[in-house]
Motif scaffolding. Structure first.
Motif, PDB file in Angstrom:
ATOM      1  N   ASN A 177      45.077  24.155  45.622  1.00 22.68           N
ATOM      2  CA  ASN A 177      45.351  22.995  44.766  1.00 22.68           C
ATOM      3  C   ASN A 177      45.302  23.324  43.277  1.00 22.68           C
ATOM      4  N   THR A 178      44.947  24.557  42.929  1.00 23.32           N
ATOM      5  CA  THR A 178      44.864  24.954  41.522  1.00 23.32           C
ATOM      6  C   THR A 178      46.225  25.480  41.066  1.00 23.32           C
ATOM      7  N   ARG A 179      46.811  24.797  40.104  1.00 24.66           N
ATOM      8  CA  ARG A 179      48.147  25.178  39.629  1.00 24.66           C
ATOM      9  C   ARG A 179      48.210  25.407  38.116  1.00 24.66           C
ATOM     10  N   ASP A 180      47.110  25.083  37.432  1.00 30.01           N
ATOM     11  CA  ASP A 180      47.052  25.332  35.990  1.00 30.01           C
ATOM     12  C   ASP A 180      45.596  25.239  35.551  1.00 30.01           C
ATOM     13  N   GLY A 181      45.352  25.444  34.266  1.00 25.75           N
ATOM     14  CA  GLY A 181      43.992  25.305  33.736  1.00 25.75           C
ATOM     15  C   GLY A 181      43.117  26.515  34.014  1.00 25.75           C
ATOM     16  N   ASN A 182      41.803  26.301  33.930  1.00 27.76           N
ATOM     17  CA  ASN A 182      40.828  27.376  34.114  1.00 27.76           C
ATOM     18  C   ASN A 182      40.278  27.399  35.541  1.00 27.76           C
ATOM     19  N   ALA A 183      40.366  28.562  36.170  1.00 28.39           N
ATOM     20  CA  ALA A 183      39.673  28.798  37.442  1.00 28.39           C
ATOM     21  C   ALA A 183      38.454  29.658  37.109  1.00 28.39           C
ATOM     22  N   ILE A 184      37.262  29.083  37.246  1.00 25.58           N
ATOM     23  CA  ILE A 184      36.037  29.740  36.777  1.00 25.58           C
ATOM     24  C   ILE A 184      35.186  30.164  37.972  1.00 25.58           C
ATOM     25  N   PHE A 185      34.680  31.393  37.893  1.00 24.96           N
ATOM     26  CA  PHE A 185      33.829  31.953  38.934  1.00 24.96           C
ATOM     27  C   PHE A 185      32.539  32.418  38.275  1.00 24.96           C
ATOM     28  N   THR A 186      31.373  32.041  38.832  1.00 27.58           N
ATOM     29  CA  THR A 186      30.106  32.247  38.133  1.00 27.58           C
ATOM     30  C   THR A 186      29.155  33.184  38.880  1.00 27.58           C
ATOM     31  N   PHE A 187      28.256  33.778  38.118  1.00 34.43           N
ATOM     32  CA  PHE A 187      27.158  34.603  38.631  1.00 34.43           C
ATOM     33  C   PHE A 187      25.901  34.151  37.897  1.00 34.43           C
ATOM     34  N   PRO A 188      24.829  33.751  38.626  1.00 32.08           N
ATOM     35  CA  PRO A 188      23.661  33.140  37.975  1.00 32.08           C
ATOM     36  C   PRO A 188      22.694  34.160  37.391  1.00 32.08           C
ATOM     37  N   ASN A 189      21.694  33.644  36.704  1.00 30.92           N
ATOM     38  CA  ASN A 189      20.686  34.473  36.047  1.00 30.92           C
ATOM     39  C   ASN A 189      19.468  34.690  36.954  1.00 30.92           C
ATOM     40  N   THR A 190      19.723  34.999  38.220  1.00 32.30           N
ATOM     41  CA  THR A 190      18.668  35.335  39.174  1.00 32.30           C
ATOM     42  C   THR A 190      19.210  36.405  40.113  1.00 32.30           C
ATOM     43  N   PRO A 191      18.332  37.113  40.833  1.00 31.16           N
ATOM     44  CA  PRO A 191      18.834  37.954  41.920  1.00 31.16           C
ATOM     45  C   PRO A 191      19.561  37.074  42.941  1.00 31.16           C
ATOM     46  N   ILE A 192      20.594  37.614  43.565  1.00 30.32           N
ATOM     47  CA  ILE A 192      21.313  36.874  44.599  1.00 30.32           C
ATOM     48  C   ILE A 192      21.602  37.802  45.768  1.00 30.32           C
ATOM     49  N   LYS A 193      21.908  37.220  46.906  1.00 28.69           N
ATOM     50  CA  LYS A 193      22.354  38.043  48.029  1.00 28.69           C
ATOM     51  C   LYS A 193      23.839  38.337  47.860  1.00 28.69           C
ATOM     52  N   CYS A 194      24.211  39.542  48.225  1.00 30.09           N
ATOM     53  CA  CYS A 194      25.588  40.022  48.115  1.00 30.09           C
ATOM     54  C   CYS A 194      26.122  39.814  46.697  1.00 30.09           C
ATOM     55  N   ALA A 195      25.689  40.691  45.804  1.00 25.85           N
ATOM     56  CA  ALA A 195      26.016  40.526  44.386  1.00 25.85           C
ATOM     57  C   ALA A 195      27.509  40.667  44.091  1.00 25.85           C
ATOM     58  N   GLY A 196      28.273  41.219  45.015  1.00 29.41           N
ATOM     59  CA  GLY A 196      29.708  41.333  44.788  1.00 29.41           C
ATOM     60  C   GLY A 196      30.499  40.108  45.178  1.00 29.41           C
ATOM     61  N   ALA A 197      29.894  39.207  45.962  1.00 27.01           N
ATOM     62  CA  ALA A 197      30.627  38.058  46.505  1.00 27.01           C
ATOM     63  C   ALA A 197      31.233  37.143  45.442  1.00 27.01           C
ATOM     64  N   VAL A 218      47.474  29.621  35.090  1.00 26.19           N
ATOM     65  CA  VAL A 218      46.049  29.580  35.440  1.00 26.19           C
ATOM     66  C   VAL A 218      45.315  30.713  34.719  1.00 26.19           C
ATOM     67  N   THR A 219      44.270  30.353  33.987  1.00 30.73           N
ATOM     68  CA  THR A 219      43.397  31.342  33.359  1.00 30.73           C
ATOM     69  C   THR A 219      42.217  31.609  34.298  1.00 30.73           C
ATOM     70  N   VAL A 220      42.064  32.859  34.708  1.00 30.07           N
ATOM     71  CA  VAL A 220      40.985  33.226  35.627  1.00 30.07           C
ATOM     72  C   VAL A 220      39.824  33.779  34.805  1.00 30.07           C
ATOM     73  N   LEU A 221      38.656  33.120  34.926  1.00 28.62           N
ATOM     74  CA  LEU A 221      37.470  33.470  34.135  1.00 28.62           C
ATOM     75  C   LEU A 221      36.325  33.859  35.059  1.00 28.62           C
ATOM     76  N   TYR A 222      35.678  34.967  34.743  1.00 27.61           N
ATOM     77  CA  TYR A 222      34.460  35.378  35.439  1.00 27.61           C
ATOM     78  C   TYR A 222      33.315  35.280  34.443  1.00 27.61           C
ATOM     79  N   ASN A 223      32.513  34.225  34.577  1.00 19.32           N
ATOM     80  CA  ASN A 223      31.380  34.001  33.683  1.00 19.32           C
ATOM     81  C   ASN A 223      30.110  34.455  34.388  1.00 19.32           C
ATOM     82  N   THR A 224      29.592  35.582  33.971  1.00 21.55           N
ATOM     83  CA  THR A 224      28.450  36.188  34.643  1.00 21.55           C
ATOM     84  C   THR A 224      27.248  36.284  33.717  1.00 21.55           C
TER      85      THR A 224
END
Length: 450
Positions: A177-197, A218-224
């Motif tokens: 359903n994403t056809r424009d705008g920002n697609a944002i993917f996040t990584f939190p400020n803690t240890p997580i399981k499967c850090a590559g996911a 679509v702008t793809v953003l990885y905010n880690t």
């Protein structure tokens, strides 16, 4: 299981009713007290495989597994579920079908640890005594620590997460359903399981946008929250080439602190400056903060300052109670938290705990081995394998830092089969033996470096 814990936070009233109903049908009573040679806390990957290994050794009625969930999930496949490649059904089995028949399954959760008296107390009031204990409780998903996150996951179809069973099936529809705008993917400020996911689903989403003719909109953003894209230099360098080639924007040291779904906004804290930054989103894949389960963190006699069960990094034995060991995400071993790490840790605990039970020295050592198959597209994968020191510890005599179809097939088809049929049954202790056999005595240094 982590998925159950998140459901409690998401729909607490319903879960309490179901829990009461479940316990009302069991034959246990609050006054019951049982005793076992080995108690395994947790019915996830580490718990099931440990129970299988020791049921073979100790026999029927000697091992108990304490686990409240009726369902077992193969969570490493959820990236491919979120990417529209596999079905959720393929990741689900009944708990009774994956636990060994020889163990006693106590369908409750541990609410109190009393290591001085070799006892745990369960949510239905049972006191369970043990000679030895293995704690494998996994990690707790703390969606509720991000204001607005649970509400957004419940009400906004474009806010998703591959980390919970009740939201993973939302991910692919959100990508479509994403056809424009920002697609944002996040990584939190803690240890997580499967850090590559968090970035694996980003690569699959970017590929979908590109193949469906909307990538230029679509702008793809990885905010880690991290300062690097991956913790091992070799694989980080290769991943940076991927993001540069595919024009993915990486924002380092950005931690998600609030979701305003009514405005389609995600608020991040810049961890270096303390400033807040607001991004609008068309799609938001969020990775929640994680921790060891609350019930374990409350037992200060067992855990370190961060709340993880403190173990000797080599033997995985508790640093304070010699009859307690821990496998997997809830322990303090400084390695990436993956199913591959659980497999190797399980083999170490099997040898060391078995030796301890028989009055022999513990000789098996854990080198920190873990693995993260970094899917970069449908049909391509970088197979990261490394040790405690972040040094590549690769199984195959090829450069695993290269995107390969063979490694994708391993991730998508071979590893799930091995998980259900070898790992959970206690017959897979990681690829160490095969690494030596495949390389025919070659050292890691004989493989061409990146």
């Amino acid at each position: 299981m982590q998925g159950v814990r998140v459901f409690v936070q998401h729909n607490r009233g319903a879960c309490i009713i179901n829990t009461c109903r479940m316990f009302s049908t069991t034959h246990h009573r609050a006054a019951d007290q049982r005793s076992y040679k080995l108690v395994v806390v947790g019915g996830g990957t580490g718990g099931c495989s440990t129970a299988a290994r020791f049921c073979h050794q100790l026999g029927k009625g000697k091992v108990a597994v304490i686990e409240p969930s009726e369902t077992h999930y193969y969570q490493p496949l959820w990236t491919l579920v979120g990417g529209g490649i596999k079905t959720f059904k393929e990741t689900v089995r009944s708990m009774k079908d994956v636990l060994p028949k020889e163990c006693d399954w106590i369908k409750a959760k541990v609410t109190n640890f009393d290591p001085d008296n070799n006892t745990v107390v369960t949510s239905d009031g049972q006191k369970i005594k043990y000679d030895f204990m293995v704690v494998s409780m996994g990690m707790q998903l703390n969606f509720d620590q991000i204001p607005g996150a649970l509400e957004a996951l419940k009400n906004d179809p474009q806010v998703v997460s591959n980390y919970a069973p009740w939201t993973v099936e939302k991910t692919f529809p959100a990508i479509r359903n994403t056809r424009d705008g920002n697609a944002i993917f996040t990584f939190p400020n803690t240890p997580i399981k499967c850090a590559g996911a968090p970035q694996k689903i980003m690569y699959l989403a970017e590929e979908h946008f590109r193949k469906n003719g909307v990538r230029d909109k679509v702008t793809v953003l990885y905010n880690t929250a991290l300062g690097v894209i991956f913790g091992v230099k070799k694989y980080a360098e290769r991943l940076m080439k991927v993001v540069e080639k595919r024009h993915i924007k990486v924002n380092y040291r950005r931690n998600l602190i609030e979701v305003k779904s009514n405005k389609k906004e995600a608020v991040f804290e810049n961890l270096d400056t303390g400033e807040k930054e607001t991004f609008t989103y068309s799609m938001l894949h969020l990775t929640p903060p994680m921790s060891a389960p609350d019930e374990l963190r409350q037992c200060k006699k067992l855990v370190n300052e961060a709340g993880y069960l403190e173990v000797n990094n080599d033997t995985l034995q508790s640093t304070r109670y010699p009859n307690i060991f821990s496998i997997g995400d809830c322990n303090s071993a400084p390695t990436s938290k993956t199913a591959a790490a659980v497999a190797s840790q399980g083999g170490v605990v099997m040898k060391n705990l078995g030796a301890l039970m028989n009055g022999k020295p513990m000789l098996k050592r854990y080198d920190g081995y873990t693995s993260c198959p970094l899917i970069t597209s449908r049909g391509r994968c970088i197979l990261a394998e490394f040790d405690y020191n972040g040094n590549p510890l690769e199984t195959f005599p090829i450069d695993q830092g290269k995107e390969r179809w063979s490694m994708y097939h391993l991730k998508a088809d071979v590893l799930p089969f091995m998980y259900w049929n070898a790992m959970l049954t206690g017959h897979w202790n990681g690829p160490g033996f095969f690494r030596k056999a495949i390389r025919l005595g070659l050292s890691d240094g004989s493989i061409k470096k990146s």
